[in-house]
Structure formats: structure tokens, C-alpha cells
Design an enzyme around this catalytic site. Structure first.
Site, mmCIF file in Angstrom:
data_model
loop_
_atom_site.group_PDB
_atom_site.id
_atom_site.type_symbol
_atom_site.label_atom_id
_atom_site.label_comp_id
_atom_site.label_asym_id
_atom_site.label_seq_id
_atom_site.Cartn_x
_atom_site.Cartn_y
_atom_site.Cartn_z
ATOM 1 N N LYS A 13 -7.837 2.495 1.859
ATOM 2 C CA LYS A 13 -6.640 3.329 2.065
ATOM 3 C C LYS A 13 -5.530 2.932 1.080
ATOM 4 O O LYS A 13 -4.947 3.781 0.416
ATOM 5 C CB LYS A 13 -6.122 3.183 3.514
ATOM 6 C CG LYS A 13 -7.159 3.473 4.584
ATOM 7 C CD LYS A 13 -6.603 3.325 5.986
ATOM 8 C CE LYS A 13 -6.188 1.936 6.399
ATOM 9 N NZ LYS A 13 -7.292 0.960 6.535
ATOM 10 N N ARG A 87 -2.108 4.515 14.323
ATOM 11 C CA ARG A 87 -3.301 3.777 14.729
ATOM 12 C C ARG A 87 -3.610 3.953 16.208
ATOM 13 O O ARG A 87 -4.604 3.403 16.699
ATOM 14 C CB ARG A 87 -3.070 2.288 14.483
ATOM 15 C CG ARG A 87 -3.620 1.761 13.173
ATOM 16 C CD ARG A 87 -3.190 0.314 13.077
ATOM 17 N NE ARG A 87 -4.082 -0.520 12.350
ATOM 18 C CZ ARG A 87 -3.951 -0.784 11.049
ATOM 19 N NH1 ARG A 87 -3.019 -0.204 10.350
ATOM 20 N NH2 ARG A 87 -4.775 -1.620 10.476
ATOM 21 N N ARG A 126 -11.009 -9.654 -1.179
ATOM 22 C CA ARG A 126 -9.762 -9.041 -1.660
ATOM 23 C C ARG A 126 -8.715 -10.073 -2.086
ATOM 24 O O ARG A 126 -8.542 -11.102 -1.449
ATOM 25 C CB ARG A 126 -9.170 -8.171 -0.549
ATOM 26 C CG ARG A 126 -7.761 -7.680 -0.876
ATOM 27 C CD ARG A 126 -7.294 -6.588 0.044
ATOM 28 N NE ARG A 126 -7.391 -6.924 1.445
ATOM 29 C CZ ARG A 126 -7.206 -6.037 2.426
ATOM 30 N NH1 ARG A 126 -6.955 -4.769 2.126
ATOM 31 N NH2 ARG A 126 -7.306 -6.418 3.669
ATOM 32 N N ARG A 171 -10.700 -6.953 14.007
ATOM 33 C CA ARG A 171 -9.962 -5.763 13.528
ATOM 34 C C ARG A 171 -10.846 -4.522 13.642
ATOM 35 O O ARG A 171 -10.372 -3.424 13.965
ATOM 36 C CB ARG A 171 -9.505 -5.960 12.085
ATOM 37 C CG ARG A 171 -8.264 -6.823 11.970
ATOM 38 C CD ARG A 171 -8.148 -7.514 10.628
ATOM 39 N NE ARG A 171 -7.917 -6.617 9.513
ATOM 40 C CZ ARG A 171 -8.063 -6.971 8.224
ATOM 41 N NH1 ARG A 171 -8.437 -8.195 7.932
ATOM 42 N NH2 ARG A 171 -7.831 -6.109 7.275
HETATM 43 P P1 AP5 Z 1 -7.877 -1.720 0.407
HETATM 44 O O1 AP5 Z 1 -7.527 -0.533 -0.394
HETATM 45 O O2 AP5 Z 1 -6.948 -2.892 0.388
HETATM 46 O O3 AP5 Z 1 -8.266 -1.301 1.906
HETATM 47 P P2 AP5 Z 1 -7.377 -0.807 3.124
HETATM 48 O O4 AP5 Z 1 -8.080 0.333 3.777
HETATM 49 O O5 AP5 Z 1 -5.960 -0.578 2.684
HETATM 50 O O6 AP5 Z 1 -7.539 -2.070 4.045
HETATM 51 P P3 AP5 Z 1 -6.539 -2.984 4.881
HETATM 52 O O7 AP5 Z 1 -7.303 -4.226 5.234
HETATM 53 O O8 AP5 Z 1 -5.240 -3.164 4.163
HETATM 54 O O9 AP5 Z 1 -6.358 -2.135 6.135
HETATM 55 P P4 AP5 Z 1 -5.924 -2.605 7.490
HETATM 56 O O10 AP5 Z 1 -5.832 -1.298 8.162
HETATM 57 O O11 AP5 Z 1 -6.709 -3.638 8.181
HETATM 58 O O12 AP5 Z 1 -4.588 -3.432 7.164
HETATM 59 P P5 AP5 Z 1 -3.058 -3.125 7.388
HETATM 60 O O13 AP5 Z 1 -2.329 -3.817 6.326
HETATM 61 O O14 AP5 Z 1 -2.821 -1.669 7.606
HETATM 62 O O15 AP5 Z 1 -9.339 -2.202 -0.094
HETATM 63 C C1 AP5 Z 1 -9.967 -3.340 0.489
HETATM 64 C C2 AP5 Z 1 -10.729 -4.108 -0.618
HETATM 65 O O16 AP5 Z 1 -11.806 -3.287 -1.094
HETATM 66 C C3 AP5 Z 1 -9.884 -4.414 -1.876
HETATM 67 O O17 AP5 Z 1 -10.279 -5.675 -2.367
HETATM 68 C C4 AP5 Z 1 -10.244 -3.294 -2.860
HETATM 69 O O18 AP5 Z 1 -10.137 -3.707 -4.214
HETATM 70 C C5 AP5 Z 1 -11.690 -3.001 -2.483
HETATM 71 N N1 AP5 Z 1 -12.057 -1.594 -2.658
HETATM 72 C C6 AP5 Z 1 -11.271 -0.510 -2.406
HETATM 73 N N2 AP5 Z 1 -11.968 0.628 -2.643
HETATM 74 C C7 AP5 Z 1 -13.225 0.230 -3.024
HETATM 75 C C8 AP5 Z 1 -14.399 0.951 -3.405
HETATM 76 N N3 AP5 Z 1 -14.445 2.288 -3.431
HETATM 77 N N4 AP5 Z 1 -15.518 0.225 -3.720
HETATM 78 C C9 AP5 Z 1 -15.489 -1.126 -3.692
HETATM 79 N N5 AP5 Z 1 -14.393 -1.858 -3.369
HETATM 80 C C10 AP5 Z 1 -13.278 -1.179 -3.025
HETATM 81 O O19 AP5 Z 1 -2.798 -3.826 8.798
HETATM 82 C C11 AP5 Z 1 -2.811 -5.233 8.957
HETATM 83 C C12 AP5 Z 1 -2.384 -5.580 10.386
HETATM 84 O O20 AP5 Z 1 -1.024 -5.142 10.606
HETATM 85 C C13 AP5 Z 1 -3.174 -4.932 11.521
HETATM 86 O O21 AP5 Z 1 -4.341 -5.663 11.826
HETATM 87 C C14 AP5 Z 1 -2.150 -4.935 12.664
HETATM 88 O O22 AP5 Z 1 -2.019 -6.228 13.230
HETATM 89 C C15 AP5 Z 1 -0.853 -4.623 11.939
HETATM 90 N N6 AP5 Z 1 -0.587 -3.172 11.846
HETATM 91 C C16 AP5 Z 1 -0.489 -2.447 10.693
HETATM 92 N N7 AP5 Z 1 -0.235 -1.147 10.966
HETATM 93 C C17 AP5 Z 1 -0.161 -1.056 12.336
HETATM 94 C C18 AP5 Z 1 0.039 0.028 13.226
HETATM 95 N N8 AP5 Z 1 0.224 1.287 12.775
HETATM 96 N N9 AP5 Z 1 0.029 -0.229 14.557
HETATM 97 C C19 AP5 Z 1 -0.143 -1.479 15.027
HETATM 98 N N10 AP5 Z 1 -0.365 -2.561 14.232
HETATM 99 C C20 AP5 Z 1 -0.372 -2.350 12.885
#
Ligand code: AP5
Ligand code: ZN
Length: 214
Positions: A13, A87, A126, A171
């Protein structure tokens, strides 16, 4: 244009959102990035959410809806990419109301499908540029040999404390339990476009663009 990138942790994402920002002048609103910034700056809220995030649980709806409301207060340029929000169903309802108050609505929800093993390998490999936030992966998008970020030339990179296998498995459980019901919700509202999130980053980008054009 206001869109949601919906998908499990590690689906890509953030990677796809950053490219849409560069190419379309859209604004990326990532609740994960906002919460990490609050943690780093040591605000009261940041300290409160640190343990919850490290475990891989969800922060309360009240906190994340408040963050999005603050950021939706100003000019949002060519539109917003919601990344990691909503979410829960309560967050989805709140988003509809917040956009409605601006006289806006959602144009599309792009759901990215990636299997669990690929997700685990993506997050455990990552790293992120400490200066500009560019996202790398040990195998699929390595940091260049000269150790400099391709976007800003900075040489410091960070790894997230929740990017370990234990936290990631939790997660995923939280995603399937609390967030995946949103797929049905947006399907019922006629806004869902589902794409395969496996494949090279540029291939996925083409699918995202195709979904937005449809
Ligand atoms: P990346 O693009 O970083 O993936 P992402 O989908 O953004 O993954 P996240 O881990 O950031 O999502 P998340 O939802 O767990 O975290 P968030 O920060 O929102 O890509 C991942 C890796 O893959 C990278 O190394 C990239 O280079 C690689 N890659 C990308 N595309 C690729 C491809 N096509 N092929 C191969 N490799 C690829 O949330 C973190 C925490 O915050 C949550 O656990 C929760 O505690 C809290 N939180 C955040 N939002 C909320 C909410 N709305 N409500 C409640 N708690 C929340
Ligand atoms: Zn950088």
C-alpha cells in the site's frame, strides 16, 4: 479523486501510494506513518500507542479517526490516498461522514491481494530511508551498493519494531478479523476494485492504474 488502498500488512500500500503521490500530486494519508511520527516525537498519544503497535494490535478508532479528521481539514490537492485507513467498519463509517462534510466521497477502493507467506517475507525484509521515507526491500528493492537512498542520497535506514515474524503473524490475524470485512462493505457500496498484489512493483502499479481507470 479520493481512494483507499486496502490490503493486509506488507501488501504494498505504502509503495504504491508514494508513486501515486509523485505522479498525480495526490496526498497520502497513512495512519501508520502518523502514529509512528507521534511515537518518535514522544507525544502523550505517541507513548500511549507504542506498545499496541509493537504487538500488532489496532490503535483505538477514536485516535485514528481524530488523526484523519485533522489531516482532512485543509487543502487536499488532487485528492487523497488513504493508506492503512480505514481498518474497521466504524472507521469506514467515520470516513464517509468526514468526506461528506467536505462535499466529497470515495471514488474507488483498491483491494490488494497477496498471500501470507509473501507478506511475511516482504515485511521482514523491509527497510525505510530515515530521511525521506522511501521504502526498500532486501531482495526485491535493495538499497544501492553505494548505500545511498535513490530518492534523497541519505545513508541511514530504519527497520520497524513490528516488522518481525511474531508481530507480523498477529497483524495478519487482526487484519483478517477486523479489517477484511471492509472488502464486503465496499463491494456492497459498488466501490471495490480487487487486484493481484503479487508481481514486480511496476506490474502492480499498472494494475492499480487500471483499477482506478475502470
Ligand atoms: P509496503 O509498501 O511498505 O507495504 P504496506 O502495505 O504499506 O505495509 P505496512 O506494513 O506498512 O502495512 P501495515 O498496514 O501493517 O502498517 P501501518 O503502518 O499501516 O511494502 C512492504 C515491503 O514489500 C517493502 O519492503 C516493499 O519494498 C516490498 N514490496 C512492495 N511491493 C512489492 C512487490 N510488488 N513485490 C515485492 N516486494 C514489494 O500500521 C502499523 C500499525 O499502526 C498497525 O499494526 C496498528 O497498530 C497501527 N495502525 C495504523 N493504522 C491504523 C488504523 N487505521 N486503525 C488502528 N490502528 C492502526
Ligand atoms: Zn531517502
Amino acid at each position: 479523486m479520493n481512494i483507499i488502498l486496502l490490503g493486509p500488512p506488507g501488501a504494498g500500500k505504502g509503495t504504491q501510494a508514494r508513486m501515486l503521490v509523485e505522479e498525480r500530486g495526490m496526498v497520502q494519508l497513512s495512519t501508520g506513518d502518523m502514529l509512528r511520527a507521534a511515537k518518535t516525537s514522544g507525544t502523550e498519544m505517541g507513548n500511549k500507542v507504542a506498545d499496541v503497535m509493537a504487538r500488532g494490535d489496532l490503535v483505538t478508532d477514536e485516535i485514528v479517526i481524530g488523526l484523519i479528521a485533522e489531516h482532512l481539514d485543509g487543502d487536499t490537492g488532487a485528492g487523497v490516498i488513504f493508506d492503512g485507513f480505514p481498518r474497521t467498519l466504524a472507521q469506514a463509517d467515520a470516513l464517509r461522514d468526514l468526506l461528506g462534510k467536505r462535499g466529497e466521497s470515495l471514488d474507488a477502493v483498491v483491494a490488494m491481494r497477496v498471500d501470507d507467506e509473501a507478506l511475511i517475507s516482504r515485511v521482514t525484509g523491509r527497510s525505510t530511508c530515515a530521511n525521506c521515507g522511501e521504502v526498500y526491500h532486501d531482495q526485491t528493492k535493495p538499497i544501492p551498493d553505494d548505500g545511498k537512498c535513490v530518492k534523497c542520497g541519505h545513508t541511514e535506514f530504519t527497520r520497524r519494531s513490528d516488522d518481525n515474524e511474531d508481530s507480523m503473524r498477529h497483524r495478519l490475524l487482526v487484519y483478517y478479523r477486523d479489517t477484511s470485512p471492509l472488502i464486503g462493505y465496499y463491494h456492497a457500496h459498488g466501490q471495490l476494485r480487487s487486484i493481484d498484489g503479487l508481481g514486480a512493483i511496476d506490474e502492480v502499479k499498472e494494475r492499480v492504474e487500471g483499477a482506478l481507470a475502470s
